[in-house]
Motif scaffolding. Structure first.
Motif, PDB file in Angstrom:
ATOM      1  N   ALA A 123       0.947  -1.254   0.003  1.00 51.90           N
ATOM      2  CA  ALA A 123       0.074   0.028   0.149  1.00 51.90           C
ATOM      3  C   ALA A 123       1.140   1.348   0.060  1.00 51.90           C
ATOM      4  O   ALA A 123       0.545   2.343  -0.649  1.00 51.90           O
ATOM      5  CB  ALA A 123      -0.756   0.123   1.206  1.00 51.90           C
ATOM      6  N   GLU A 124       2.002   1.368   0.926  1.00 54.18           N
ATOM      7  CA  GLU A 124       2.977   2.456   0.813  1.00 54.18           C
ATOM      8  C   GLU A 124       3.594   2.775  -0.381  1.00 54.18           C
ATOM      9  O   GLU A 124       3.551   3.679  -0.877  1.00 54.18           O
ATOM     10  CB  GLU A 124       3.860   2.327   1.877  1.00 54.18           C
ATOM     11  N   LEU A 125       3.999   1.738  -1.048  1.00 54.08           N
ATOM     12  CA  LEU A 125       4.752   1.868  -2.316  1.00 54.08           C
ATOM     13  C   LEU A 125       4.011   1.770  -3.409  1.00 54.08           C
ATOM     14  O   LEU A 125       4.316   2.168  -4.599  1.00 54.08           O
ATOM     15  CB  LEU A 125       5.782   0.712  -2.253  1.00 54.08           C
ATOM     16  N   GLY A 126       2.636   1.361  -3.382  1.00 55.03           N
ATOM     17  CA  GLY A 126       1.713   1.549  -4.413  1.00 55.03           C
ATOM     18  C   GLY A 126       2.059   0.190  -5.570  1.00 55.03           C
ATOM     19  O   GLY A 126       1.760   0.405  -6.668  1.00 55.03           O
ATOM     20  N   LEU A 127       2.382  -1.080  -4.949  1.00 51.37           N
ATOM     21  CA  LEU A 127       2.602  -2.182  -5.680  1.00 51.37           C
ATOM     22  C   LEU A 127       1.261  -3.046  -5.711  1.00 51.37           C
ATOM     23  O   LEU A 127       0.529  -3.096  -4.914  1.00 51.37           O
ATOM     24  CB  LEU A 127       3.717  -3.224  -5.054  1.00 51.37           C
ATOM     25  N   ASP A 128       1.131  -3.686  -6.788  1.00 50.08           N
ATOM     26  CA  ASP A 128      -0.052  -4.205  -7.109  1.00 50.08           C
ATOM     27  C   ASP A 128       0.110  -5.812  -6.812  1.00 50.08           C
ATOM     28  O   ASP A 128      -0.657  -6.448  -6.447  1.00 50.08           O
ATOM     29  CB  ASP A 128      -0.288  -4.418  -8.504  1.00 50.08           C
ATOM     30  N   ALA A 129       1.360  -6.368  -6.592  1.00 48.93           N
ATOM     31  CA  ALA A 129       1.603  -7.746  -6.274  1.00 48.93           C
ATOM     32  C   ALA A 129       2.617  -7.972  -5.272  1.00 48.93           C
ATOM     33  O   ALA A 129       3.778  -6.975  -4.993  1.00 48.93           O
ATOM     34  CB  ALA A 129       2.150  -8.521  -7.512  1.00 48.93           C
ATOM     35  N   PRO A 130       3.029  -8.955  -4.366  1.00 53.69           N
ATOM     36  CA  PRO A 130       4.030  -9.050  -3.802  1.00 53.69           C
ATOM     37  C   PRO A 130       5.434  -9.091  -4.349  1.00 53.69           C
ATOM     38  O   PRO A 130       5.519  -9.398  -5.539  1.00 53.69           O
ATOM     39  CB  PRO A 130       4.068 -10.450  -3.105  1.00 53.69           C
ATOM     40  N   ALA A 131       6.388  -8.318  -3.644  1.00 49.66           N
ATOM     41  CA  ALA A 131       7.798  -8.237  -3.984  1.00 49.66           C
ATOM     42  C   ALA A 131       8.718  -7.965  -2.971  1.00 49.66           C
ATOM     43  O   ALA A 131       8.211  -7.762  -1.914  1.00 49.66           O
ATOM     44  CB  ALA A 131       7.831  -6.826  -4.863  1.00 49.66           C
ATOM     45  N   PRO A 132      10.124  -8.132  -3.232  1.00 48.84           N
ATOM     46  CA  PRO A 132      10.913  -8.288  -2.296  1.00 48.84           C
ATOM     47  C   PRO A 132      11.272  -6.757  -2.001  1.00 48.84           C
ATOM     48  O   PRO A 132      11.378  -5.884  -2.606  1.00 48.84           O
ATOM     49  CB  PRO A 132      12.248  -8.842  -2.720  1.00 48.84           C
ATOM     50  N   VAL A 133      11.268  -6.299  -0.640  1.00 50.31           N
ATOM     51  CA  VAL A 133      11.630  -5.085  -0.109  1.00 50.31           C
ATOM     52  C   VAL A 133      12.728  -4.963   0.849  1.00 50.31           C
ATOM     53  O   VAL A 133      12.923  -6.038   1.488  1.00 50.31           O
ATOM     54  CB  VAL A 133      10.467  -4.288   0.455  1.00 50.31           C
ATOM     55  N   LEU A 134      13.368  -3.903   0.923  1.00 48.17           N
ATOM     56  CA  LEU A 134      14.444  -3.742   1.936  1.00 48.17           C
ATOM     57  C   LEU A 134      14.103  -2.649   2.999  1.00 48.17           C
ATOM     58  O   LEU A 134      13.615  -1.699   2.382  1.00 48.17           O
ATOM     59  CB  LEU A 134      15.775  -3.269   1.509  1.00 48.17           C
ATOM     60  N   ALA A 135      13.819  -2.863   4.284  1.00 48.43           N
ATOM     61  CA  ALA A 135      13.106  -2.245   5.271  1.00 48.43           C
ATOM     62  C   ALA A 135      14.254  -1.640   6.154  1.00 48.43           C
ATOM     63  O   ALA A 135      14.905  -2.516   6.799  1.00 48.43           O
ATOM     64  CB  ALA A 135      12.188  -2.732   6.006  1.00 48.43           C
ATOM     65  N   LEU A 136      14.449  -0.209   6.037  1.00 47.72           N
ATOM     66  CA  LEU A 136      15.600   0.326   6.917  1.00 47.72           C
ATOM     67  C   LEU A 136      14.999   1.213   7.868  1.00 47.72           C
ATOM     68  O   LEU A 136      14.290   2.123   7.346  1.00 47.72           O
ATOM     69  CB  LEU A 136      16.572   0.971   5.739  1.00 47.72           C
ATOM     70  N   THR A 137      15.805   1.262   9.014  1.00 51.44           N
ATOM     71  CA  THR A 137      15.477   2.495   9.982  1.00 51.44           C
ATOM     72  C   THR A 137      16.950   2.926  10.429  1.00 51.44           C
ATOM     73  O   THR A 137      17.884   2.131  10.758  1.00 51.44           O
ATOM     74  CB  THR A 137      14.827   1.668  11.317  1.00 51.44           C
ATOM     75  N   GLY A 138      16.935   4.164  10.376  1.00 54.51           N
ATOM     76  CA  GLY A 138      18.333   4.910  10.748  1.00 54.51           C
ATOM     77  C   GLY A 138      18.146   6.049  11.414  1.00 54.51           C
ATOM     78  O   GLY A 138      16.866   6.955  11.156  1.00 54.51           O
ATOM     79  N   ARG A 139      19.157   6.619  11.873  1.00 61.09           N
ATOM     80  CA  ARG A 139      19.042   7.949  12.705  1.00 61.09           C
ATOM     81  C   ARG A 139      20.174   8.951  12.207  1.00 61.09           C
ATOM     82  O   ARG A 139      21.244   8.347  12.044  1.00 61.09           O
ATOM     83  CB  ARG A 139      18.908   7.863  14.156  1.00 61.09           C
ATOM     84  N   HIS A 140      19.812  10.132  11.863  1.00 55.23           N
ATOM     85  CA  HIS A 140      20.695  11.208  11.501  1.00 55.23           C
ATOM     86  C   HIS A 140      20.889  12.073  12.834  1.00 55.23           C
ATOM     87  O   HIS A 140      20.066  12.417  13.324  1.00 55.23           O
ATOM     88  CB  HIS A 140      20.252  12.102  10.335  1.00 55.23           C
ATOM     89  N   ASP A 141      22.264  12.232  12.830  1.00 55.92           N
ATOM     90  CA  ASP A 141      22.644  13.092  14.051  1.00 55.92           C
ATOM     91  C   ASP A 141      23.234  14.261  13.713  1.00 55.92           C
ATOM     92  O   ASP A 141      24.149  14.448  12.690  1.00 55.92           O
ATOM     93  CB  ASP A 141      23.569  12.262  15.199  1.00 55.92           C
ATOM     94  N   ALA A 142      23.286  15.577  14.447  1.00 57.56           N
ATOM     95  CA  ALA A 142      23.681  16.561  14.314  1.00 57.56           C
ATOM     96  C   ALA A 142      24.644  16.940  15.472  1.00 57.56           C
ATOM     97  O   ALA A 142      23.950  17.281  16.544  1.00 57.56           O
ATOM     98  CB  ALA A 142      22.579  17.868  14.249  1.00 57.56           C
ATOM     99  N   GLY A 143      25.774  16.595  15.430  1.00 59.87           N
ATOM    100  CA  GLY A 143      26.760  16.983  16.727  1.00 59.87           C
ATOM    101  C   GLY A 143      26.183  15.772  17.350  1.00 59.87           C
ATOM    102  O   GLY A 143      26.131  14.724  17.196  1.00 59.87           O
TER     103      GLY A 143
END
Length: 247
Positions: A123-143
């Motif tokens: 739903a988020e990607l707008g795909l009609d059929a199952p497909a492989p995805v890479l799920a990433l979570t990261g944090r950007h730091d400033a100082g």
């Protein structure tokens, strides 16, 4: 008073302030309140929700800061006209945003998982059929401080080379911009309050107002990635440069 779902004992109670904010946001984003619609006056909302005028004022201030309403002195608050869909928007690199503040930049990959897309992923990607995805979570730091939380899905059928990247030398967003030419992008902007998990990750108090930028990009009509960038407090502003229609 706060609402609490007994079936979910781990959930944090939702404050009355957040309930009012969510309801008004829902009316605006669903189109129930179209552009130009007058928001009920503060005293009307106070009576409707049985709360203090200070709470209502805080909600309206947040909606105005998110660009959803316009407050006019002695006249009232109105749903803002949407920005032109032909706006020219850049996709900035978060490293550049941090370095522009004169602070050292660091990216930390917190979670990484290759998986078969879930229904929510599609739903988020707008795909009609199952497909492989890479799920990433990261944090950007400033100082020494967290600057932005990145939650991203990459459509591996569109960008198979992403699977081999560890993103230690280059964060996912910058890597995609440099390696995958995008032909279309969509931004969605909203406000949220930091829950316990977000507050712990971003080192901010629970309930801190946050700006959320959701971005989807396509290449030649094929979905490439969807990312949710969450900035706590006053850490970020979104600036758009508009071009006149060429019609």
């Amino acid at each position: 008073m706060t609402a609490h779902d007994p079936a979910r004992p781990e959930a944090r109670p939702i404050s009355l302030h957040q309930q009012i904010l969510s309801e008004l946001q829902g009316h605006i984003l669903s189109g129930r309140w179209p552009p130009g619609h007058r928001i009920p006056f503060e005293h009307e909302l106070t009576a409707q929700f049985g709360c203090s005028r200070m709470t209502v004022n805080k909600v309206l201030t947040q909606l105005a800061a998110a660009g959803l309403i316009e407050r006019r002195r002695k006249v009232g608050s109105f749903v803002r006209q949407p920005h032109s869909q032909s706006a020219v928007l850049e996709i900035p690199e978060i490293r550049s945003e941090v370095e522009a503040l004169g602070l050292p930049y660091r990216f930390t990959l917190l979670r990484r998982r290759r998986r078969r897309s879930t229904q929510a992923d599609r739903a988020e990607l707008g795909l009609d059929a199952p497909a492989p995805v890479l799920a990433l979570t990261g944090r950007h730091d400033a100082g020494p401080r967290p600057f932005c939380l990145e939650e991203r899905l990459i459509h591996l059928a569109a960008v198979p080379e992403a699977e081999a990247q560890d993103f230690s030398a280059e964060p996912p967003g910058a890597w995609l911009v440099h390696h995958v030419p995008w032909s279309a992008a969509e931004h969605r902007i909203r406000a949220r309050s930091a829950d316990a998990g977000l507050a712990a990750t971003m080192a901010c108090p629970p309930g801190t107002p946050c700006l959320v930028v959701e971005r989807r990009t396509w290449s030649a009509g094929r979905p490439v990635t969807v990312v949710r960038l969450t900035y706590p407090g006053e850490a970020h502003e979104l600036v758009a440069r508009f071009a006149p229609s060429q019609s």
